[in-house]
Scaffold this motif. Structure first.
Motif, short mmCIF file in Angstrom:
data_model
loop_
_atom_site.label_atom_id
_atom_site.label_comp_id
_atom_site.label_asym_id
_atom_site.label_seq_id
_atom_site.Cartn_x
_atom_site.Cartn_y
_atom_site.Cartn_z
N LYS A 1 42.69 12.59 8.67
CA LYS A 1 41.31 13.02 8.38
C LYS A 1 41.18 14.46 8.85
O LYS A 1 41.62 14.80 9.95
N THR A 2 40.60 15.29 8.02
CA THR A 2 40.51 16.72 8.35
C THR A 2 39.12 17.27 8.13
O THR A 2 38.48 16.96 7.12
N PHE A 3 38.68 18.08 9.08
CA PHE A 3 37.47 18.88 8.94
C PHE A 3 37.96 20.30 8.80
O PHE A 3 38.68 20.80 9.66
N GLY A 4 37.63 20.95 7.69
CA GLY A 4 38.09 22.32 7.55
C GLY A 4 38.04 22.81 6.13
O GLY A 4 37.51 22.14 5.24
N PHE B 1 27.58 24.57 16.36
CA PHE B 1 28.79 24.70 15.55
C PHE B 1 28.92 23.58 14.53
O PHE B 1 29.45 23.78 13.44
N THR B 2 28.43 22.38 14.87
CA THR B 2 28.54 21.25 13.94
C THR B 2 27.88 21.58 12.62
O THR B 2 28.28 21.09 11.58
N LEU C 1 35.22 20.84 16.30
CA LEU C 1 34.15 21.32 15.44
C LEU C 1 33.86 22.79 15.71
O LEU C 1 33.61 23.57 14.80
N ALA C 2 33.92 23.17 17.00
CA ALA C 2 33.61 24.55 17.36
C ALA C 2 34.60 25.51 16.70
O ALA C 2 34.23 26.59 16.26
N HIS D 1 29.35 25.78 10.64
CA HIS D 1 30.51 25.88 9.74
C HIS D 1 30.21 25.32 8.36
O HIS D 1 30.88 25.65 7.40
N LYS E 1 43.00 14.82 12.51
CA LYS E 1 43.40 13.59 13.19
C LYS E 1 44.47 12.93 12.33
O LYS E 1 44.22 12.59 11.18
N TYR F 1 29.16 18.29 9.80
CA TYR F 1 30.48 17.66 9.88
C TYR F 1 31.43 18.05 8.76
O TYR F 1 32.52 17.52 8.67
N ILE F 2 31.02 18.97 7.88
CA ILE F 2 31.95 19.44 6.87
C ILE F 2 31.91 20.96 6.85
O ILE F 2 31.03 21.58 7.44
N GLU F 3 32.87 21.55 6.15
CA GLU F 3 33.09 22.98 6.27
C GLU F 3 32.71 23.68 4.96
O GLU F 3 32.98 23.16 3.87
N VAL G 1 44.62 9.98 2.76
CA VAL G 1 43.41 10.15 3.58
C VAL G 1 43.05 8.81 4.20
O VAL G 1 43.17 7.77 3.55
N LEU H 1 33.69 14.99 1.12
CA LEU H 1 34.24 15.76 2.24
C LEU H 1 34.00 15.04 3.57
O LEU H 1 34.81 15.10 4.47
N ARG H 2 32.87 14.33 3.65
CA ARG H 2 32.62 13.59 4.88
C ARG H 2 33.59 12.42 5.02
O ARG H 2 33.97 12.05 6.13
N ALA H 3 34.02 11.85 3.89
CA ALA H 3 35.00 10.77 3.94
C ALA H 3 36.31 11.28 4.53
O ALA H 3 37.10 10.53 5.09
N LEU H 4 36.53 12.59 4.41
CA LEU H 4 37.74 13.22 4.93
C LEU H 4 37.58 13.65 6.38
O LEU H 4 38.55 13.97 7.05
N SER H 5 36.34 13.74 6.84
CA SER H 5 36.09 14.36 8.14
C SER H 5 36.33 13.41 9.30
O SER H 5 35.85 12.28 9.28
N PRO H 6 37.06 13.87 10.32
CA PRO H 6 37.29 13.01 11.49
C PRO H 6 36.05 12.84 12.35
O PRO H 6 36.06 12.04 13.28
N PHE H 7 34.98 13.58 12.06
CA PHE H 7 33.80 13.51 12.93
C PHE H 7 32.74 12.55 12.41
O PHE H 7 31.68 12.42 13.00
N VAL H 8 32.99 11.92 11.26
CA VAL H 8 31.96 11.03 10.71
C VAL H 8 32.33 9.59 11.00
O VAL H 8 33.49 9.21 10.85
#
Lengths: 281, 383
Positions: free
Chosen positions: A57-60, B342-343, A33-34, B346, A40, B301-303, A18, B376-383
């Protein structure tokens, strides 16, 4: 809960690799996000031309995180030529399989890898651009991507395409178009003699005969009791095309009949992978 | 490991008193209540006592209660039965945030040629009653609007909806599956014509529901067959579960004030604690007109599915409106109808409490969830 393998849960709970790389050679970004998932991926090459470091890095969901983690483990140490041959099936297989509805997570991994390699080869100038015509507007899935998963995974139904790419899973307007793409690719595959292997060791003729027998014995009597009937139109690999006749043609639970009666019986008596579709007039 | 059950809007733990009350009806009291002999004769009074208890929770007459197999059956029976009684092409007015048990039959009615209108909601999950009034002015209709939302807990102003519907001469059904037992319901003051409830949401077991049908409501029979339930629902009555539902309603009536004070305080403590400790968290829906046990929170930012799996690992059960948890690809229709971006959609998590939860349960989640969100935010590409 989903039926995740122990390996999926392990990679979800303890994701490998990670993070980000300060000076990456290639970066690939897919999803949004949508869409509900995004990945990434970045890598750095060693002096020997092999992938020395890879981060993501993954959101999901759990399987999206696990697929990303698995992908990084698979490609570490590979040359880019080797990495370019990694398919979504390799990712799913590494994890001991994914639930059918989660196969799109493995496809997202493959797409990010492709984007990262492309990014490296173009000297970091291009970012991943959507290739070809967008078929599914809800999830931004192109014709090229759909053709590719159909070909690589021998997909036969729109539902399967949705499971693998999300295409058709939103408003559903593109479903007829996906159906056309499936038919075209299946046709190409058949011409190329690379048709999806028939279930078991049956020849196609044996299979058609068995399907007919099963319809006559198991399905038709049941439909006829309600004044309906069905006709076998075509069999292409595991894809069985039927048409409803009589009462069934006007029945508003025909969709249910098709899945829960026709498909279920054919799966039981012919082959597990059979997918039944209805030919609409 | 701790076991924290915060998913009571999905199903509830059967109350020990309910389980106990049911026991004799699996063993010695097994007669058919319709039979003309003492086997049935012993059983029938217990069934009627249960009917009276269900009626009492709603301040209805016992004869207005029909037992069904579940909340979904109650909804189907009310919607299809009333639409049929109104006749071909009758209009149906509902909302976009109903439970699938209501949306399903409404959409089937649309396929069958009925004019079905789905009213939207605003960002707080509330209806615009002027829109309802305008729809009601267009002619006779069946209105089906939920009392409280299962995902957000948002309560609709049923008093006003019922008054408007009655004034327009329309028929009103309400899905009160989440409201019954959590907030006071009095059908004398709130003139709904039909009301659905489900046993397993108020500490009875799964497999039993009820439909309140106001005297004089025109309703075609949905389940054809025997004369049971005054001919409204054929089929031998599920006596043990009916007795269980009666006991559960009796308990609910007695604990209503606890729901609204102690359970609501626990929910508020959970919500406040998480809002304070998790940055970029928010509450979805109207926080004033809301069930006392429910909060629906978004963690940006997380799912949601990832959050649920990590929560499950530490023994905490909740649920999510994220796409991935339902097997569909889009986030919950309720959250989307409210226009949640959507942010946040989810990453929506529903915590729904019950009288069996404690302050320790709440403190445990408040202590442990921030770390999960952070991971999970540490994993998120949006943070």
């Amino acid at each position: 809960m989903w039926d995740y393998t122990a390996k999926v849960l392990d990679h979800f709970r303890n994701p490998r690799n990670v993070g980000t790389i300060r000076k990456p050679d290639g970066v690939g970004e897919v999803g949004s996000l949508a869409c509900g998932d995004a990945l990434k991926l970045m890598f750095r090459l060693g002096p020997d031309g092999r992938i020395a470091e890879v981060k993501f890095k993954t959101f999901g969901c759990a399987s999206a995180i696990a697929s990303s983690s698995a992908l990084t483990e698979i490609i570490k140490g590979m040359t880019l030529e080797e990495a370019a041959r990694v398919t979504n099936q390799d990712i799913a297989a590494y994890l001991g399989g994914l639930p059918e509805q989660k196969m799109h997570c493995s496809v997202m991994g493959r797409e990010a890898l492709e984007a990262a390699i492309e990014n490296y080869r173009s000297g970091g100038r291009t970012r991943h651009v959507l290739e070809g015509k967008v078929v599914c507007r809800c999830f931004g899935v192109t014709e090229v991507e759909i053709e590719r998963v159909v070909r690589e995974n021998s997909l036969a139904t729109v539902e399967q395409v949705t499971n693998y790419t999300k295409a058709g899973g939103g408003c559903g307007n593109c479903r007829p178009e996906i159906e056309t793409i499936i038919a075209r690719v299946q046709e190409e595959l058949r011409k190329a003699g690379k048709q999806a292997p028939a279930a078991g060791r049956m020849t196609n003729l044996q299979k058609i005969r068995l399907i007919e027998e099963t319809i006559n014995r198991e399905i038709r009597p049941m439909l006829q009791r309600d004044g309906g009937d069905l006709e076998l139109i075509d069999v292409e690999g595991s894809r069985v095309v039927i048409a409803f006749r009589g009462m069934c043609a006007r029945c508003n639970v025909a969709e249910f009949t098709m899945k829960d009666v026709v498909e279920a019986r054919l799966r039981e008596f012919v082959a597990e992978d059979i997918a039944v579709v209805e030919e609409k007039p | 490991m701790r076991n924290v059950y915060f998913d009571n809007n999905a199903t509830t733990q059967p109350a020990p008193e309910v389980v106990e009350a049911m026991q004799p009806f699996f063993a010695e009291l097994w007669g058919n209540p319709s039979s003309m002999h003492h086997f049935g004769g012993q059983v029938a009074p217990h069934m009627e006592a249960a009917r009276a208890k269900v009626a009492a929770l709603l301040h209805a007459e016992p004869s207005e209660i029909v037992f069904t197999g579940c909340g979904t059956e109650s909804d189907n029976m009310a919607i299809r039965g009333a639409a049929e009684a109104l006749g071909r092409g009758a209009r149906v007015i509902t909302t976009r945030v109903e439970h699938p048990a209501v949306l399903g039959p409404c959409r089937r009615l649309r396929e069958e040629g009925h004019d079905v209108v789905e009213l939207g909601v605003d960002a707080s999950g509330q209806l615009n009653l002027d829109e309802l009034r305008a729809e009601l002015a267009r002619g006779p209709a069946l209105v089906t609007i939920m009392w409280a939302n299962n995902e957000t807990g948002v309560i609709f102003p049923m008093d006003r909806i019922a008054a408007m519907t009655r004034e327009a001469g329309a028929v009103l059904h309400t899905d009160a599956v989440q409201a019954a037992g959590k907030v006071p319901i009095d059908v004398r003051d709130t003139p709904v014509d039909m009301l659905s409830l489900a046993g397993h949401k108020l500490h009875a077991p799964k497999g039993i529901g009820a439909l309140y049908v106001r005297k004089g409501t025109r309703l075609n029979t949905f389940m054809l067959g025997g004369h049971q339930e005054h001919g409204r629902r054929g089929g031998t009555e599920n006596v043990p579960y009916i007795v269980g539902l009666g006991r559960a309603c009796e308990l609910a009536a007695a604990t209503l004030s606890e729901e609204r004070t102690r359970v609501a305080a626990l929910r508020d403590r959970l919500e406040k604690g998480l809002l304070a400790s998790c940055p970029d968290a928010s509450v979805n829906g109207d926080r004033v007109n809301r069930l006392p046990n429910t909060t629906n929170m978004s963690f940006q930012y997380i799912e949601g599915e990832s959050i649920l799996y990590h929560l499950s690992d530490i023994g905490v059960a909740a649920s999510s409106g994220s796409a991935c948890t339902s097997g569909s690809l889009e986030p919950s229709h309720v959250i989307r109808a409210m226009g949640v971006p959507f942010t946040a959609a989810h990453g929506s998590i529903r915590f729904s409490l019950s009288r069996y939860n404690t302050g320790e349960d709440v403190d445990f989640v408040v202590a442990r969830l921030p770390e999960i969100v952070q991971r999970l935010r540490a994993l998120s590409p949006f943070v």
